[in-house]
Design an enzyme around this catalytic site. Structure first.
Site, PDB file in Angstrom:
ATOM      1  N   ASP A 194       0.899  -1.278  -0.078  1.00 40.57           N
ATOM      2  CA  ASP A 194       0.042   0.006  -0.087  1.00 40.57           C
ATOM      3  C   ASP A 194       0.972   1.131   0.201  1.00 40.57           C
ATOM      4  O   ASP A 194       2.022   1.190   0.537  1.00 40.57           O
ATOM      5  CB  ASP A 194      -0.984   0.209   1.264  1.00 40.57           C
ATOM      6  CG  ASP A 194      -2.211  -0.825   1.114  1.00 40.57           C
ATOM      7  OD1 ASP A 194      -2.134  -1.788   0.134  1.00 40.57           O
ATOM      8  OD2 ASP A 194      -2.977  -0.848   1.872  1.00 40.57           O
TER       9      ASP A 194
ATOM     10  N   HIS B 127       3.789  -2.615   3.023  1.00 44.41           N
ATOM     11  CA  HIS B 127       3.721  -1.163   2.704  1.00 44.41           C
ATOM     12  C   HIS B 127       5.066  -1.017   1.857  1.00 44.41           C
ATOM     13  O   HIS B 127       6.182  -1.525   2.450  1.00 44.41           O
ATOM     14  CB  HIS B 127       3.743  -0.180   3.828  1.00 44.41           C
ATOM     15  CG  HIS B 127       2.278  -0.338   4.568  1.00 44.41           C
ATOM     16  ND1 HIS B 127       1.916  -1.210   5.408  1.00 44.41           N
ATOM     17  CD2 HIS B 127       1.276   0.545   4.302  1.00 44.41           C
ATOM     18  CE1 HIS B 127       1.009  -1.015   5.777  1.00 44.41           C
ATOM     19  NE2 HIS B 127       0.444  -0.027   5.273  1.00 44.41           N
TER      20      HIS B 127
END
Length: 733
Positions: free
Chosen positions: A99, A251
Site C-alpha cells: 500500500d 507497505h
C-alpha cells in the site's frame, strides 16, 4: 496600443467610439508568468496532498447494516452486480499487497526482491505517488504485477461524498493511465483492515464502489510492517496458519521500509519451501486480469496529466533552488550594506578626513530640460542660492511648453539657455558639455532642486586627482503621499546604502542623474554621454570605472527630486531604469575579463550589480509566492514567522539607513505595506524588462509628467535642511 470599441449600437469605425481597455502586454506577460508559477505550485501541492487533502480518520461504528456473509467472508468483496459476495484464496496461495506507493526509495527495492524470487504481487498505489513516480508504476505492470487503486490522496472515504469518491477514483485512474497505459478494477480503501472490521460507515462506501465497477480488496493477514517490529516479527505476522491462502498487507511507502525489504527477502524463499505460491490476485483466483489497456483520448489525457505533474515537480524544485539563492543574496546584501555603509560613514565623518585640497573653482551645472515649465524655475533658483560659484546651462531639448522662455525671463546672472531640437537627454548633456566653461561638470535633472551646500559638498572629492565622478545624495521631495513615502524608503535604504557599500568596494555602478559631478577630462576621455542605453547615468559610470577613474559618494550633497506620483508614471520610470541597467551591463560585459586597476569594476562591481540589481529582484517574487502558498496551505505559522523574520531584518537595515541619513523614522511605518504592495510592482516591472530584453524589444524614452511640488530653498526643503543641519551636530554611531 489600446484598440477602439463601439458604443452599444454604434457602427464599426464610428469616429467617436470609445476605446476598449485591454490588459497591456507589459503587464500581461509578467502576470502570466507569475500565474503559471502559482499554478505549478498549486499542482505540486495537490499531488503532495497539501491541497484538498482530508486527513480525518473515523472511529469504529456499528455493524448492523453489514451482511453476515461479508463479516465472515473472505478479503475480496464484489458488489458490482448489486449483490454482495466475498471470496477467499485457495490454500497455499499468497497474494502480497503493498500500500501507499510507489516510493522512489523502497518500491524499487521491493520490486528487486520480487523479481529475484520470481514472485508477483499487487500494488495499491495512490494517485499522488503514481503521478510523481510514473516510471515505477510502469515497471510494476511490465514485470507482471497487478496494480490497484488506493484513492488519489488517501482520505478516509467514510467522510466523503459520492462526488468526492468519484473524483478520487477518476484521478487515481488518470494517473495510472498516464503512467502505465492501463485501467484497473481493483480497489483498496485507505485505512481498511480485515473484512470483519467492515462497519456501517465503510460498508455503504464499499457498496457504492461496486456500482462504479470495482472489486474491493482488503486483507486477512497483516504483517504490521508499518510498526517496524523487526524482521522476524514481520515474517511471523505475515505467515498464514495451517497452509491457508491469504492476502498479506505490507507497505512500500510511508516511511523507512528497510525491515519490510529484509523480511520479504527471507519470507519468499521460506514460504516457497513450504509449498506456497506468490501470485497476482486474479492469478490466485483463476480470474481474468484486472488490467484493461487504455487508448485514445483517455490515454493522452493521462499522459498530459503525468507531463504536467512532472513539469510542476521540476519547476518547483528549480523554484526552491531559486528561493535558496535569493535568500542568500538578500541576507548577503543586507550584511554587506550594514557593514560597509557603517565603515563608509565612519571614514568620511572623521574630523581629519579630507579628499585633498579644498575645491573652490567655479563649476558648470548642466540642466537638461524637456517640457519642465512647472519645475524649471525652482530648479534654477535653487542653483542661484548655491554656496559654491556656478554657471548654469539649461539645455532646452525642444520643449513645447515654454521652458526656455521661463528661464530667459528670469534674467539671472551666470544662467544661460542653450536650445536644440529634441534629441534626447544624452545629446542635451553633450551639448551642454560643449558649451560649459569650467573643468568640473555637475549634472542634474530639470525637476530637481539643490540645497545651498549641495554643489560645494558634491565637488570636494575632486581634491583627489584619482576621482573622476561623484554621486550625490538624491532625496524624494514629494514624500507626503503613500507612494512617495515608499519611494523615500527605497531611496534612503536601497539607493544610498548601496552607494555607501559600493563606494567602499570601489565599484559604484551609477551616478544618479538627479545629482552627479564629473571631471570634464574624464568625460571627454570616455566619449561623453552615450545614447546606447536608456540608463545613460549607469552607462557613463561604468565607462568611468573601465577608464580607471574612482567614483565616490558624497553623502552631504543632497538634492531633492520629484518622484513619480502615480503607479503608471512609476512603472514607466522603473521599467526604463531596469531595462537600461541590463543594457549597460551587457554593453560593459567585457569588463569581466579586463586586467589592471580598471578591471576591478569587472571583477567585483559588475558581478555584484548583476546579482543585486538584476538577478536578486528577478528571483525575489519567489519569497512572496512561497509566502502566499505557505499561508494558504501551510505550514502557516512557520511561514508567517519566516516572513516576519525577513521583514525584521529589513526594518533593522532601513532604520540604520535612516539614522545614517538623519531622516525621521516615522516614514518607516509604511515599510510593511511597502513590502506587500510596492515591491510586487517592482517585481513585475523587472520581469517585464527581462522579457523585453530576451525578446529583443526596444523601449523608447518616456517623459514623466511633472507637478512642480518640490520647492526651491525658501519652501519646505530649507526647513528640512535646517533640521538636518542641527541634527548633524549629534554623533552617529
Amino acid at each position: 496600443m489600446a484598440s477602439r470599441t463601439r458604443r452599444p449600437g454604434a457602427a464599426p469605425g464610428a469616429p467617436d467610439g470609445s476605446r476598449r481597455r485591454r490588459l497591456p502586454m507589459r503587464l500581461l506577460l509578467p502576470v502570466l508568468v507569475l500565474v503559471a508559477l502559482m499554478a505549478m505550485l498549486m499542482l505540486r501541492g495537490y499531488v503532495h496532498s497539501e491541497i484538498l487533502a482530508d486527513h480525518r480518520i473515523r472511529a469504529e461504528a456499528a455493524t448492523d447494516k453489514v451482511p453476515e456473509k461479508i463479516l465472515d467472508g473472505g478479503p475480496v468483496i464484489d458488489t458490482r452486480s448489486g449483490r454482495a459476495t466475498s471470496l477467499k484464496l485457495p490454500d497455499h496461495r499468497l497474494v502480497l499487497t503493498f500500500d501507499d506507493g510507489p516510493d522512489p526509495t523502497w518500491t524499487p527495492k521491493v520490486l528487486d526482491v520480487l523479481k529475484k524470487h520470481h514472485a508477483h504481487a499487487v500494488f495499491f498505489v495512490t494517485g499522488t505517488m503514481a503521478s510523481r513516480y510514473p516510471d515505477l508504476v510502469k515497471r510494476m505492470v511490465d514485470e507482471g504485477h497487478e496494480v490497484g487503486l488506493h484513492t488519489f490522496n488517501h482520505p478516509d472515504l467514510s467522510f466523503q461524498s459520492k462526488k468526492r469518491i468519484d473524483w478520487e477514483l477518476s484521478q487515481n485512474q488518470l494517473a495510472l493511465a498516464g503512467a502505465a497505459g492501463v485501467r484497473t478494477s481493483l480497489f483498496r480503501p485507505p485505512y481498511s483492515s480485515f473484512a470483519d472490521a467492515m462497519d456501517d460507515k465503510s460498508w455503504p462506501v464499499t457498496e457504492y464502489i461496486g456500482t462504479r465497477g470495482y472489486i474491493t480488496v482488503v486483507n486477512n493477514t497483516d504483517s504490521e510492517d508499518w510498526q517496524k517490529p523487526g524482521v522476524r516479527q514481520i515474517i511471523r505476522n505475515a505467515t498464514p496458519k495451517s497452509g491457508k491462502g491469504a492476502i498479506v498487507l505490507m507497505h512500500d511507502s510511508g516511511g523507512d521500509r528497510h525491515q519490510t525489504v529484509q523480511a520479504l527477502d527471507r519470507f519468499l524463499p521460506e514460504m516457497k519451501d513450504k509449498g506456497y505460491e506468490f501470485d497476482n490476485l486474479t492469478e490466485a483466483l483463476d480470474a481474468p486480469t484486472a488490467h484493461t489497456a487504455v487508448a485514445g483520448p483517455e490515454l493522452w489525457k493521462g499522459k498530459a496529466w503525468i507531463f504536467l505533474v512532472q513539469a510542476s515537480e521540476h519547476i518547483t524544485d528549480v523554484l526552491v533552488v531559486g528561493l535558496s539563492i535569493i535568500g542568500s543574496l538578500v541576507i548577503g546584501r543586507f550584511v554587506l550594506m550594514l557593514l560597509l555603509s557603517g565603515i563608509h560613514a565612519r571614514r568620511v565623518r572623521r574630523k581629519d578626513f579630507r579628499w585633498g585640497a579644498p575645491v573652490t573653482q567655479p563649476v558648470s551645472v548642466l540642466v537638461p530640460a524637456y517640457n519642465e515649465a512647472k519645475c524649471i524655475e525652482n530648479t534654477v533658483r535653487s542653483l542661484m542660492a548655491s554656496e559654491h560659484p556656478v554657471e548654469v546651462l539649461v539645455i532646452d531639448d525642444g520643449s513645447s511648453d515654454g521652458t526656455a522662455r521661463i528661464v530667459e525671463a528670469m534674467g539671472l546672472p551666470n544662467v544661460r539657455v542653450v536650445r536644440q531640437l529634441n534629441a534626447g537627454k544624452p545629446a542635451a548633456l553633450n551639448r551642454g558639455l560643449a558649451n560649459a566653461r569650467h573643468d568640473i561638470i555637475v549634472m542634474m535633472d530639470g525637476d530637481t532642486v539643490f540645497e545651498p551646500s549641495t554643489v560645494r559638498e558634491l565637488v570636494q572629492p575632486f581634491g583627489d586627482p584619482r576621482v573622476g565622478a561623484v554621486a550625490g545624495n538624491a532625496k524624494v521631495g514629494n514624500r507626503d503621499s503613500l507612494i512617495g513615502a515608499w519611494q523615500h524608503i527605497e531611496y534612503v535604504m536601497g539607493f544610498n546604502l548601496d552607494r555607501r557599500m559600493y563606494d567602499v568596494l570601489r565599484c559604484m555602478p551609477t551616478i544618479p542623474g538627479a545629482v552627479g559631478a564629473f571631471r570634464r577630462s574624464a568625460l571627454e576621455r570616455v566619449g561623453g554621454m552615450s545614447d546606447d542605453t536608456l540608463a545613460e547615468d549607469t552607462d557613463i559610470t561604468m565607462a568611468m570605472h573601465r577608464d580607471g577613474w574612482r567614483v565616490v559618494y558624497a553623502e552631504k550633497a543632497r538634492a531633492w527630486t520629484e518622484a513619480p506620483e502615480s503607479v503608471q508614471q512609476l512603472w514607466s520610470q522603473r521599467y526604463r531604469w531596469s531595462y537600461g541597467t541590463m543594457q549597460a551591463i551587457w554593453k560593459h560585459r567585457r569588463a569581466l575579463v579586463e586586467r589592471g586597476p580598471s578591471g576591478r569594476f569587472g571583477r567585483v562591481g559588475l558581478p555584484l550589480v548583476s546579482l543585486f540589481m538584476v538577478l536578486a529582484p528577478l528571483l525575489a517574487p519567489l519569497i512572496d509566492v512561497f509566502l502566499l502558498y505557505g499561508v494558504v496551505f501551510g505550514p502557516t505559522q512557520k511561514t508567517i514567522m519566516a516572513w516576519l523574520g525577513v521583514l525584521a531584518i529589513q526594518v533593522v537595515c532601513a532604520a540604520y539607513a535612516f539614522r545614517l541619513d538623519r531622516e525621521r523614522m516615522t516614514h518607516l511605518i509604511s515599510l510593511p505595506l511597502q513590502q506587500i504592495l510596492y515591491r510586487q510592482l517592482m517585481y513585475v516591472v523587472l520581469l517585464q524588462s527581462w522579457i523585453t530584453a530576451l525578446t529583443g524589444g526596444r523601449l523608447r524614452w518616456q517623459k514623466l509628467r511633472r507637478t512642480g511640488v518640490v520647492e526651491a530653498p525658501g519652501g519646505p526643503v530649507p526647513r528640512q535642511q535646517a533640521r538636518r543641519e542641527s541634527d548633524e551636530r549629534r554623533p552617529v554611531g
